[in-house]
Design an enzyme around this catalytic site. Sequence first.
Site, PDB file in Angstrom:
ATOM      1  CG  HIS A  92      -1.774   1.199   1.347  1.00 11.52           C
ATOM      2  ND1 HIS A  92      -2.987   1.271   0.709  1.00 11.52           N
ATOM      3  CD2 HIS A  92      -1.621   2.381   1.978  1.00 11.52           C
ATOM      4  CE1 HIS A  92      -3.544   2.436   0.954  1.00 11.52           C
ATOM      5  NE2 HIS A  92      -2.730   3.137   1.722  1.00 11.52           N
ATOM      6  CG  ASP A 171     -11.544   4.325   6.355  1.00 10.76           C
ATOM      7  OD1 ASP A 171     -10.963   5.120   7.113  1.00 10.76           O
ATOM      8  OD2 ASP A 171     -11.319   4.257   5.137  1.00 10.76           O
ATOM      9  NE  ARG A 178      -9.383  11.277   9.162  1.00 11.90           N
ATOM     10  CZ  ARG A 178      -8.561  10.433   8.541  1.00 11.90           C
ATOM     11  NH1 ARG A 178      -8.994   9.246   8.138  1.00 11.90           N
ATOM     12  NH2 ARG A 178      -7.305  10.748   8.335  1.00 11.90           N
ATOM     13  CB  SER A 193      -7.917   5.667   7.701  1.00 13.76           C
ATOM     14  OG  SER A 193      -8.338   5.653   6.374  1.00 13.76           O
ATOM     15  CE  LYS A 197      -8.638   2.625   3.923  1.00 12.47           C
ATOM     16  NZ  LYS A 197      -8.819   3.993   3.450  1.00 12.47           N
TER      17      LYS A 197
HETATM   18  N1  URA Z   1      -5.380   7.164   2.992  1.00 12.51           N
HETATM   19  C1  URA Z   1      -6.330   6.508   3.703  1.00 12.51           C
HETATM   20  O1  URA Z   1      -6.767   5.429   3.311  1.00 12.51           O
HETATM   21  N2  URA Z   1      -6.783   7.069   4.827  1.00 12.51           N
HETATM   22  C2  URA Z   1      -6.333   8.262   5.299  1.00 12.51           C
HETATM   23  O2  URA Z   1      -6.784   8.703   6.334  1.00 12.51           O
HETATM   24  C3  URA Z   1      -5.354   8.934   4.549  1.00 12.51           C
HETATM   25  C4  URA Z   1      -4.874   8.348   3.394  1.00 12.51           C
END
Ligand code: URA
Length: 446
Positions: A92, A171, A178, A193, A197
């Site tokens: 990621h 999320d 946010r 966050s 995932k």
């Molecule tokens: N990428 C994400 O998946 N979440 C965040 O809060 C910031 C970047």
Amino acid sequence: MSRESDMSTSVEIPVLIGRKRDGGTLTAGEITALIDAYVHDGVDDAQMAALLMAGVIRGFSRDEAIALTEALVASGDTVDLSSLRGPTVDKHSTGGVGDTTTLVVAPLLAAAGCQVAKLSGRGLGHTGGTLDKLEAIPGFTVDLTPAQVRDQVERIGLAVAAATQDLVPADKRLYALRDVTGTVSSPALIASSVMSKKLAGGAAHVLLDVKTGDGAFMQREEDAIGLAELCVSIGEAHGRRTGALVTDMSQPLGDGVGNAIEVAVAIETLAGERHGRFRELCLDLAAAALELTGVDARAAREQVAQLLDEGAAKERFREFVVAQDGDGSVVDAPWEVLPAAPIVREWAPGAGWVAGFACRRVGELAGRLGAGRQRQGDPVDPAVGLEVLVRTGDELDGTRTAVRVHARTEADADAVLAELPDVVLVTQDEASSVPLVHARIGLEGR
Ligand code: URA
């Protein structure tokens, strides 16, 4: 008793907000109940925004971040990859400009015997998204069911699909809140966050590419290292082998910024036709991911370099494109198969040295051409964008093309060309290059 009243009696939201405002901490139980209540409408957006802002200002502890991650994962479905044979790996990036490493690293890891089931997102703001890039390939689909993802990974070692609405729904809602309340930039909120995932995605090994520099979420190196350390500790606390590279985003990573253009650059890298920082980072990331699975660092780097040089990763990429209904001939002639912009103009800034970039603005310019989106759901133009052909520290002889603009109209191209002198900074003083990898977290060796 309704679910809503049940939640409001078990969590005194104003008390939690007040405690956070005064610098206190929330227990794991309180965080679990809070997120559960939020997704079931027992906490409204105003209350959640107040609590998030208090946390952004006061900070969240590591234990709070771990509890928040767990609560986010629990809000939806999780993917079970335990039936797959080889080591399951996810990679990621926190997002950047010209950052298409997935298209090279995922087939490279599959060719090395790993199982890569990647659930990705779309681009937003100045950063691109893997799904938008892949959809530039004619016919390519990112809409796979969880069963299709598993079957494809079993067959060819990789699949890249859109995350469903049911994967970490808390999320999605929290991130949207946010985004509009100035509460994105908290290490604990970003880490929970991202990691929620990754945990829900089911891979046993997780490699993070945490960007630092003007084009990144975390612009200062120490903040990026802090974010990487927190992500790694959250992953390890949940039993996943997790590591991170903290890497440069003070300039575009690859030569392409835009959807089809980035795919073409990735394919040319797989074909051994492009060298430089993008290729180097793809090899570093793939090697680090293999290291997480137990391969010695030096052997891992040698193995991935060989798989790239021999064309094994390129052939795996072709199988992947065909498996997801894309036109496999894109691998042989990317610029002929991918959608092309009608206007291509070049910019050469004259003699000097490249002293640096306004990197975020490079992404924004590609967005203005139509490659990106300002709001979720906006369409993107697959054909437009920029080729950035110089890097910080390069000497320019006066004729060298620094940027190629791929635009839908002459007016769009003119508007971007007019801004380039403020975006690619050229001086008469000799400039030096900048390091690509700033730090390695949770990994051994170099
Ligand atoms: N990428 C994400 O998946 N979440 C965040 O809060 C910031 C970047």
